[in-house]
Design a protein around this motif. Structure first.
Motif, PDB file in Angstrom:
ATOM      1  N   LYS A   1       0.729  -1.191   0.037  1.00 30.99           N
ATOM      2  CA  LYS A   1      -0.011   0.075   0.073  1.00 30.99           C
ATOM      3  C   LYS A   1       0.760   1.176  -0.070  1.00 30.99           C
ATOM      4  CE  LYS A   1      -4.045  -2.012   2.375  1.00 30.99           C
ATOM      5  NZ  LYS A   1      -4.931  -1.883   3.313  1.00 30.99           N
ATOM      6  N   GLY A   2       2.084   0.930  -0.143  1.00 31.36           N
ATOM      7  CA  GLY A   2       2.961   2.216  -0.179  1.00 31.36           C
ATOM      8  C   GLY A   2       4.477   1.999   0.284  1.00 31.36           C
ATOM      9  N   SER A   3       5.147   3.127   0.260  1.00 26.02           N
ATOM     10  CA  SER A   3       6.869   2.595   0.613  1.00 26.02           C
ATOM     11  C   SER A   3       7.178   3.992   1.527  1.00 26.02           C
ATOM     12  CB  SER A   3       7.522   2.436  -0.653  1.00 26.02           C
ATOM     13  OG  SER A   3       7.315   3.834  -1.290  1.00 26.02           O
ATOM     14  N   LEU A   4       8.339   3.837   2.067  1.00 26.51           N
ATOM     15  CA  LEU A   4       9.028   5.055   2.805  1.00 26.51           C
ATOM     16  C   LEU A   4      10.495   4.991   2.455  1.00 26.51           C
ATOM     17  CD1 LEU A   4      10.387   3.995   5.731  1.00 26.51           C
ATOM     18  CD2 LEU A   4       7.900   4.064   6.354  1.00 26.51           C
ATOM     19  N   VAL A   5      11.386   5.967   2.628  1.00 27.52           N
ATOM     20  CA  VAL A   5      12.539   6.097   2.608  1.00 27.52           C
ATOM     21  C   VAL A   5      13.104   6.935   3.901  1.00 27.52           C
ATOM     22  CG1 VAL A   5      14.845   6.509   1.302  1.00 27.52           C
ATOM     23  CG2 VAL A   5      12.832   5.452   0.210  1.00 27.52           C
ATOM     24  N   PHE A   6      14.103   6.582   4.652  1.00 25.87           N
ATOM     25  CA  PHE A   6      14.544   7.579   5.678  1.00 25.87           C
ATOM     26  C   PHE A   6      16.030   7.727   5.549  1.00 25.87           C
ATOM     27  CE2 PHE A   6      15.976   8.369  10.016  1.00 25.87           C
ATOM     28  CZ  PHE A   6      15.783   9.582  10.197  1.00 25.87           C
TER      29      PHE A   6
END
Length: 346
Positions: free
Chosen positions: A263-268
């Motif tokens: 349902k989505g992704s993230l990058v930190f």
């Protein structure tokens, strides 16, 4: 807590002295047990002042043996000596009835861990392991998103940390540092275990561990300088891969986490203090910059939480059993690196 004993006055030991002084508003009694007794004061920015005794700079009482230090009856002991000495030091502290803060990782072997667990339980003391990265607001936001299921079913995760070892502590010869020495618990898997702890905290205990790498560079050390670690984690009964890259080689340092769900992704980006979240439902990037974040904020909060846990008789936020789990994952990665085989986590 009023009386604190610091076992080891290297850079992290001195940082904890400053954190205790800040949290207690200068009201704490602080002593140190020292063995090498190097005359060097190290700042928050890892800038060194040579030919200056840290005990005089910080106004500390100094003991020459662990026995005399514990006879001083500290309320809490901070274990900030070389990794290979952590469990033995912590066990002696717990047996004396002191609360114990152990810098990461717990140790470099599992020898004596069962004795430490028994001592902490028998004496009823607080025991916390110093994985302070959990206090970074970026990682806290990631934890919140995962707990809320914002990314859906997790598909993969990639955690990456690389930094040139000779530049980590520029005031010392890296070849003599604990990070470069097998006998003191060195190597990227243990010394850079924050990323392994982060994977454990975010995704739980893995089912298995497989690692590749070793001493691949020209750095003068007798431990691994590179590790590619593959963790088989669980997400609602389904297996999904988590990759952890660690090295002692990159200039400039690079550190990030990338998580993909259905349902989505993230990058930190830890170095840039920038978190970007992309959800399929909105198709609009959510970007957060932690501009005001200060690295010491993490150390201050973990020390404050440790002191509060001991004073209130509560379990600390990063308890001993979680430090044991992370150590077991690290040791499994070490074994896999040597054998070339997958290690099952019990």
């Amino acid at each position: 807590m009023k009386k604190f004993l610091i076992c080891g006055l290297g850079s992290i030991g001195q940082r904890h002295v400053r954190m205790i002084q800040t949290v207690t508003k200068g009201k704490a009694e602080i002593a140190a047990y020292r063995s090498r007794k190097l005359d060097i004061v190290i700042s928050d920015k890892l800038e060194a002042t040579f030919n200056q005794k840290p005990e005089e700079h910080y106004g500390l009482t100094v003991f020459d043996s662990m026995e005399t230090a514990l006879a001083w009856k500290p309320d809490a002991v901070f274990v900030t000596n070389p990794i290979s000495m952590h469990v033995a030091t912590a066990t002696a502290a717990a047996e004396s009835g002191a609360h114990v803060f152990i810098e990461k990782p717990l140790d470099c072997t599992d020898v004596g861990v069962a004795n430490l667990i028994r001592a902490v339980s028998k004496k009823g003391v607080a025991c916390m392991v110093g994985y302070q990265q959990r206090y970074h607001p970026g990682y806290l936001r990631i934890k919140q998103l995962l707990d809320e299921g914002a990314l859906g079913s997790l598909i993969s995760a990639d955690l990456h940390f690389g930094e040139w070892l000779p530049g980590m502590h520029p005031y010392e010869d890296y070849r003599e540092s604990h990070a470069a020495r097998k006998d003191q618990g060195g190597g990227v898997i243990l010394c850079l275990s924050h990323e392994i702890d982060m994977a454990y905290w975010l995704f739980g205990k893995p089912r298995s561990v497989y690692a590749q790498g070793g001493h691949l560079s020209d750095l003068e050390l007798d431990v691994e300088d590179t590790a590619e670690i593959f963790l088989s984690c669980d997400n609602a009964g389904r297996e999904f891969p988590v990759h952890v890259h660690l090295d002692f080689l990159q200039v400039p340092p690079r550190r990030y986490i990338h998580i993909v769900g259905d349902k989505g992704s993230l990058v930190f980006d830890y170095r840039a203090n920038r978190l970007e979240v992309n959800l399929l439902a909105t198709r609009v990037p959510e970007v957060t910059l932690y501009d005001t974040f200060q690295r010491n904020d993490m150390f201050l909060q973990e020390v404050a939480d440790f002191i509060s846990s001991g004073d209130k008789g509560k379990k600390p936020p990063i308890p001993l059993e979680e430090g044991v789990d992370v150590l077991n994952i690290c040791l499994a990665a070490k074994r896999s690196l040597e054998s070339g085989k997958k290690e099952v986590i019990v």
